[in-house]
Design a protein around this motif. Structure first.
Motif, PDB file in Angstrom:
ATOM      1  N   TYR A   1       0.844  -1.203   0.000  1.00 44.81           N
ATOM      2  CA  TYR A   1       0.000   0.000   0.000  1.00 44.81           C
ATOM      3  C   TYR A   1       0.877   1.251   0.000  1.00 44.81           C
ATOM      4  N   GLY A   2       1.943   1.256   0.789  1.00 47.38           N
ATOM      5  CA  GLY A   2       2.872   2.375   0.816  1.00 47.38           C
ATOM      6  C   GLY A   2       3.562   2.599  -0.515  1.00 47.38           C
ATOM      7  N   GLU A   3       3.795   1.505  -1.250  1.00 49.31           N
ATOM      8  CA  GLU A   3       4.411   1.616  -2.574  1.00 49.31           C
ATOM      9  C   GLU A   3       3.559   2.458  -3.519  1.00 49.31           C
ATOM     10  N   THR A   4       2.256   2.549  -3.270  1.00 54.29           N
ATOM     11  CA  THR A   4       1.397   3.370  -4.128  1.00 54.29           C
ATOM     12  C   THR A   4       1.708   4.851  -3.992  1.00 54.29           C
ATOM     13  N   LEU A   5       2.492   5.224  -2.982  1.00 51.92           N
ATOM     14  CA  LEU A   5       2.889   6.619  -2.777  1.00 51.92           C
ATOM     15  C   LEU A   5       4.201   6.979  -3.479  1.00 51.92           C
ATOM     16  N   VAL A   6       4.902   6.002  -4.029  1.00 51.14           N
ATOM     17  CA  VAL A   6       6.246   6.237  -4.571  1.00 51.14           C
ATOM     18  C   VAL A   6       6.251   7.328  -5.637  1.00 51.14           C
ATOM     19  N   GLN A   7       5.321   7.312  -6.557  1.00 51.53           N
ATOM     20  CA  GLN A   7       5.297   8.332  -7.622  1.00 51.53           C
ATOM     21  C   GLN A   7       5.051   9.719  -7.040  1.00 51.53           C
ATOM     22  N   ILE A   8       4.141   9.818  -6.080  1.00 47.80           N
ATOM     23  CA  ILE A   8       3.864  11.105  -5.420  1.00 47.80           C
ATOM     24  C   ILE A   8       5.117  11.593  -4.708  1.00 47.80           C
ATOM     25  N   LEU A   9       5.787  10.704  -3.971  1.00 48.04           N
ATOM     26  CA  LEU A   9       6.998  11.072  -3.241  1.00 48.04           C
ATOM     27  C   LEU A   9       8.091  11.511  -4.208  1.00 48.04           C
ATOM     28  N   HIS A  10       8.222  10.801  -5.329  1.00 48.68           N
ATOM     29  CA  HIS A  10       9.215  11.178  -6.336  1.00 48.68           C
ATOM     30  C   HIS A  10       8.934  12.590  -6.861  1.00 48.68           C
ATOM     31  N   GLU A  11       7.686  12.860  -7.173  1.00 46.67           N
ATOM     32  CA  GLU A  11       7.323  14.189  -7.695  1.00 46.67           C
ATOM     33  C   GLU A  11       7.598  15.276  -6.660  1.00 46.67           C
ATOM     34  N   LEU A  12       7.341  15.007  -5.385  1.00 43.98           N
ATOM     35  CA  LEU A  12       7.644  15.977  -4.326  1.00 43.98           C
ATOM     36  C   LEU A  12       9.148  16.244  -4.262  1.00 43.98           C
ATOM     37  N   CYS A  13       9.950  15.191  -4.386  1.00 48.38           N
ATOM     38  CA  CYS A  13      11.409  15.358  -4.364  1.00 48.38           C
ATOM     39  C   CYS A  13      11.889  16.177  -5.558  1.00 48.38           C
ATOM     40  N   VAL A  14      11.386  15.871  -6.732  1.00 47.04           N
ATOM     41  CA  VAL A  14      11.776  16.614  -7.937  1.00 47.04           C
ATOM     42  C   VAL A  14      11.389  18.079  -7.802  1.00 47.04           C
ATOM     43  N   TRP A  15      10.176  18.337  -7.331  1.00 49.05           N
ATOM     44  CA  TRP A  15       9.734  19.719  -7.148  1.00 49.05           C
ATOM     45  C   TRP A  15      10.648  20.440  -6.170  1.00 49.05           C
ATOM     46  N   GLY A  16      11.007  19.774  -5.060  1.00 53.49           N
ATOM     47  CA  GLY A  16      11.897  20.385  -4.078  1.00 53.49           C
ATOM     48  C   GLY A  16      13.267  20.689  -4.648  1.00 53.49           C
ATOM     49  N   GLU A  17      13.809  19.767  -5.441  1.00 52.00           N
ATOM     50  CA  GLU A  17      15.112  19.991  -6.071  1.00 52.00           C
ATOM     51  C   GLU A  17      15.048  21.165  -7.037  1.00 52.00           C
ATOM     52  N   ASP A  18      13.990  21.236  -7.822  1.00 53.56           N
ATOM     53  CA  ASP A  18      13.816  22.365  -8.749  1.00 53.56           C
ATOM     54  C   ASP A  18      13.674  23.679  -7.989  1.00 53.56           C
ATOM     55  N   ASN A  19      12.961  23.640  -6.874  1.00 52.28           N
ATOM     56  CA  ASN A  19      12.770  24.835  -6.050  1.00 52.28           C
ATOM     57  C   ASN A  19      14.100  25.317  -5.474  1.00 52.28           C
ATOM     58  N   VAL A  20      14.929  24.381  -5.011  1.00 51.64           N
ATOM     59  CA  VAL A  20      16.246  24.751  -4.484  1.00 51.64           C
ATOM     60  C   VAL A  20      17.089  25.372  -5.589  1.00 51.64           C
ATOM     61  N   ASP A  21      17.048  24.790  -6.784  1.00 49.92           N
ATOM     62  CA  ASP A  21      17.797  25.362  -7.918  1.00 49.92           C
ATOM     63  C   ASP A  21      17.324  26.782  -8.213  1.00 49.92           C
ATOM     64  N   ARG A  22      16.017  26.989  -8.212  1.00 48.63           N
ATOM     65  CA  ARG A  22      15.450  28.314  -8.493  1.00 48.63           C
ATOM     66  C   ARG A  22      15.895  29.320  -7.438  1.00 48.63           C
ATOM     67  N   ARG A  23      15.841  28.905  -6.176  1.00 50.09           N
ATOM     68  CA  ARG A  23      16.244  29.806  -5.089  1.00 50.09           C
ATOM     69  C   ARG A  23      17.735  30.121  -5.150  1.00 50.09           C
ATOM     70  N   ARG A  24      18.545  29.121  -5.472  1.00 50.76           N
ATOM     71  CA  ARG A  24      19.986  29.336  -5.595  1.00 50.76           C
ATOM     72  C   ARG A  24      20.274  30.286  -6.754  1.00 50.76           C
ATOM     73  N   ASP A  25      19.561  30.105  -7.872  1.00 50.54           N
ATOM     74  CA  ASP A  25      19.727  31.003  -9.025  1.00 50.54           C
ATOM     75  C   ASP A  25      19.352  32.441  -8.679  1.00 50.54           C
ATOM     76  N   ALA A  26      18.466  32.600  -7.694  1.00 50.02           N
ATOM     77  CA  ALA A  26      18.055  33.933  -7.251  1.00 50.02           C
ATOM     78  C   ALA A  26      19.005  34.507  -6.201  1.00 50.02           C
ATOM     79  N   GLY A  27      20.085  33.763  -5.888  1.00 53.00           N
ATOM     80  CA  GLY A  27      21.094  34.288  -4.977  1.00 53.00           C
ATOM     81  C   GLY A  27      21.025  33.761  -3.561  1.00 53.00           C
ATOM     82  N   GLU A  28      20.074  32.902  -3.255  1.00 45.67           N
ATOM     83  CA  GLU A  28      19.962  32.361  -1.902  1.00 45.67           C
ATOM     84  C   GLU A  28      21.015  31.272  -1.700  1.00 45.67           C
ATOM     85  N   ASP A  29      21.591  31.232  -0.504  1.00 46.45           N
ATOM     86  CA  ASP A  29      22.576  30.205  -0.157  1.00 46.45           C
ATOM     87  C   ASP A  29      21.808  28.997   0.380  1.00 46.45           C
TER      88      ASP A  29
END
Length: 122
Positions: free
Chosen positions: A83-111
Motif C-alpha cells: 500500500y505504501g508503494e502506491t505513494l512512490v510516484q507522489i513522493l518522487h514528484e515531491l522530491c523533484v519539485w523540491g530539487e527544482d525549487n532549491v535550484d530556483r532559489r539558488r539562481d536567485a542568490g539564496e545560499d
C-alpha cells in the motif's frame, strides 16, 4: 466511531502522510529497507522519540512494515508496504519539485543546497 469528513482528497492524503517528518521518512524508505539507526543518521534533525512516533503512525496506517528479527540484539527494519508503494510516484514528484525549487532559489542568490549521500556521515 463518528464519520470522518474531508473537503478535498488532499486532506485525506495529508491526514496520513502530513507533518514535518513522515514524507521525509517515506522518501528514504522508497529506495530501500532501513533500520532505525540508519533513519536517524539520514534525518539527523529528528529526535528518537519523534522518529519512533512517526514510524508507529505510518505502521498503524499500513504505509510501512516493521520487520523484527529474533536475534540478539534484536534487529528491526522498516520498508514500504505494498500500500505504501502506491505513494512512490507522489513522493518522487515531491522530491523533484523540491530539487527544482532549491535550484530556483539558488539562481536567485539564496545560499541553499540539498545534501547528497556523500555529505552524510555513516
Amino acid at each position: 466511531m463518528p464519520t470522518k469528513t474531508y473537503h478535498i482528497g488532499v486532506e485525506a492524503t495529508m491526514d496520513v502522510i502530513g507533518g514535518k517528518w513522515k514524507t521525509v521518512i517515506l522518501c528514504h524508505l522508497r529506495h530501500h529497507t532501513m533500520r532505525t539507526g540508519e533513519l536517524s543518521r539520514a534525518i539527523p534533525q529528528i529526535s528518537q522519540k519523534m522518529l519512533t512516533q512517526q514510524l508507529r503512525e505510518l505502521e498503524a496506517d499500513h504505509i510501512i512494515v516493521r520487520q523484527v528479527y529474533k536475534e540478539v540484539p534484536p534487529r528491526v527494519e522498516y520498508h514500504l508496504s505494498a500500500y505504501g508503494e502506491t505513494l512512490v510516484q507522489i513522493l518522487h514528484e515531491l522530491c523533484v519539485w523540491g530539487e527544482d525549487n532549491v535550484d530556483r532559489r539558488r539562481d536567485a542568490g539564496e545560499d541553499v543546497r540539498i545534501l547528497t549521500r556523500d555529505d552524510v556521515p555513516d
